[in-house]
Design a protein around this motif. Structure first.
Motif, mmCIF file in Angstrom:
data_model
loop_
_atom_site.group_PDB
_atom_site.id
_atom_site.type_symbol
_atom_site.label_atom_id
_atom_site.label_comp_id
_atom_site.label_asym_id
_atom_site.label_seq_id
_atom_site.Cartn_x
_atom_site.Cartn_y
_atom_site.Cartn_z
ATOM 1 N N TYR A 14 -17.639 22.452 46.275
ATOM 2 C CA TYR A 14 -18.422 22.778 47.463
ATOM 3 C C TYR A 14 -17.544 23.551 48.427
ATOM 4 N N TRP A 15 -18.167 24.153 49.406
ATOM 5 C CA TRP A 15 -17.458 24.897 50.425
ATOM 6 C C TRP A 15 -17.792 24.330 51.790
ATOM 7 N N ASN A 16 -16.905 24.602 52.747
ATOM 8 C CA ASN A 16 -17.062 24.104 54.099
ATOM 9 C C ASN A 16 -16.642 25.223 55.056
ATOM 10 N N GLU B 12 -15.684 26.299 58.936
ATOM 11 C CA GLU B 12 -15.245 25.805 60.241
ATOM 12 C C GLU B 12 -15.186 26.994 61.184
#
Length: 111
Positions: free
Chosen positions: A36-38, A40
């Motif tokens: 998965y990616w996040n 910010e």
């Protein structure tokens, strides 16, 4: 009368807790995600965004900083093209990470 009402309420809460736990245990286990990616981003400055890519074991695989870009973190407002591009980038990062693991050189041990 208060003790009777308290007893009935306690029994109802107990029954609710037991039934909730039973349904939670009856659900099949979820499949492991490939990764998965996040994103910010800083709302105040909006000068950059940091995208972190994780594998299925929640280990950081890659991190990149997008200068002069601010991504909206709300999924409904984030464009589907952006989500698709991030998913493609995730697959590429995971593929490269797997290739690096497979080609890692193991030092030979003396006999």
């Amino acid at each position: 009368m208060k003790t009777f009402a308290t007893s009935v309420l306690s029994l109802l809460l107990l029954a609710l807790c037991v039934s909730t736990q039973a349904t939670a245990q009856a659900q099949p286990p979820t499949a492991t995600l490939p990764g998965y990616w996040n994103v910010e981003a800083n709302r105040c400055t909006q000068k950059y965004a940091i995208v972190r890519f994780y594998n299925g074991q929640h280990e950081l695989v890659h991190e990149t900083r997008l200068a002069n870009q601010h991504l909206v973190l709300n999924r409904r407002r984030m464009g589907s093209r952006t989500v698709q591009q991030l998913n493609v980038a995730l697959q590429e990062v995971l593929r490269k990470a797997q290739a690096n693991i497979n080609t890692a050189v193991v030092p030979s041990q003396p006999h």
